[in-house]
Design a protein around this motif. Sequence first.
Motif, short mmCIF file in Angstrom:
data_model
loop_
_atom_site.label_atom_id
_atom_site.label_comp_id
_atom_site.label_asym_id
_atom_site.label_seq_id
_atom_site.Cartn_x
_atom_site.Cartn_y
_atom_site.Cartn_z
N THR A 192 -7.33 -9.69 -1.84
CA THR A 192 -7.23 -8.70 -2.92
C THR A 192 -5.79 -8.24 -3.11
OG1 THR A 192 -9.47 -7.94 -2.42
CG2 THR A 192 -8.09 -6.49 -3.75
N ASP A 193 -5.05 -8.10 -2.01
CA ASP A 193 -3.65 -7.69 -2.11
C ASP A 193 -2.86 -8.67 -2.96
OD1 ASP A 193 -4.24 -5.64 -0.35
OD2 ASP A 193 -3.53 -6.72 1.42
N GLU A 240 5.10 -0.79 -6.31
CA GLU A 240 4.86 -0.91 -7.76
C GLU A 240 6.17 -0.92 -8.54
OE1 GLU A 240 2.36 1.24 -11.39
OE2 GLU A 240 2.09 1.90 -9.31
N HIS A 247 -3.93 -8.68 -6.75
CA HIS A 247 -3.40 -7.51 -7.46
C HIS A 247 -1.95 -7.75 -7.90
CE1 HIS A 247 -2.79 -3.29 -8.51
NE2 HIS A 247 -1.64 -3.36 -7.84
N GLU A 264 -1.70 -10.44 -10.72
CA GLU A 264 -2.17 -9.99 -12.04
C GLU A 264 -1.27 -8.95 -12.67
OE1 GLU A 264 -6.15 -8.70 -11.35
OE2 GLU A 264 -6.98 -10.74 -11.42
N HIS A 265 -0.41 -8.31 -11.86
CA HIS A 265 0.43 -7.25 -12.41
C HIS A 265 1.90 -7.61 -12.50
CE1 HIS A 265 -3.22 -4.96 -11.45
NE2 HIS A 265 -2.80 -4.09 -12.33
N ASP A 302 0.81 -1.22 0.00
CA ASP A 302 0.00 0.00 0.00
C ASP A 302 0.84 1.27 0.00
OD1 ASP A 302 1.03 -0.17 2.53
OD2 ASP A 302 -0.88 0.09 3.58
#
Length: 283
Positions: free
Chosen positions: A101-102, A77, A105, A108-109, A72
């Motif tokens: 969800t963490d 990133e 994410h 998927e990235h 977060d």
Amino acid sequence: MTVPAFPLTWLYAPGDRPDVVVKALASGADIVLIDLEDAVAPDRKEYARDATAELLSDPPPIPVHVRVNPLDGPLAESDLKTLSPLPGLSGLRLPKVASPTDVVHVAEHAAPATEGSGIPLYALLETALGVEHAFAIASAHPTVRGIGLGEADLRADLGVRDDAGLDWSRARIVLAARAAGLSPPAQSIHPDIRDLEGLAASCAHGRTLGFLGRAAIHPRQLPVIERAYLPTSAEVESAEAIVEAAGVEPGAQALPDGRFVDAAVVACARRTLALARRDALTA
């Protein structure tokens, strides 16, 4: 690269100290964990990422995982974008995971490690919310290969003063990992690198809870962890007797010493023997 079927020792090394990382690779640890998070000062984060990227541009001799910065925050990133395509990366450790969800994410990235597959992800649960969602996180995505506790942060979040106060959370993630079909979790670090007796006792306790192996912050901790988690000679002898008896006559039966043997006991014995051999897979 030789990948242990049963990794027992996971050695942390700070990402902004490439010399320490190189020593860690030669330490005898089963897996090296390069840390970009807690072990690196804020003003050295970018250097740590760049140094780690340089090291992982070629496959190292043993598996290397990287603990990225909090998901977060502003750095994760860039960590994921820079490191996930590199051929030397064997896994990503995700700090402070609080929900499935963490994990999804990141999965998927992050760029795939090989065609058709994703980089193995290891979620660290460091809050009450993360522990409460343990099974959902462990089963959130096919690339999740393991979960573990971040005990220092969890201790602070729960206000726990005594070590025994974490045992419920420890048992919870062992159960969640098994329910999700994952390998048994490795224990969190023992922070006092001089207290080898305390480390051994803590490992023995962790083994009774269902953990397998442990993270370390200094090479001197590695042999203590390995000794604690490898089966004893008596355990190996007992497992051999069980497997031998099972091969003679199928089905549930009693051994000469009175022990009852069924399929579950035999499976456990075979796992003990495999762990004692430290079977290795070649990747």
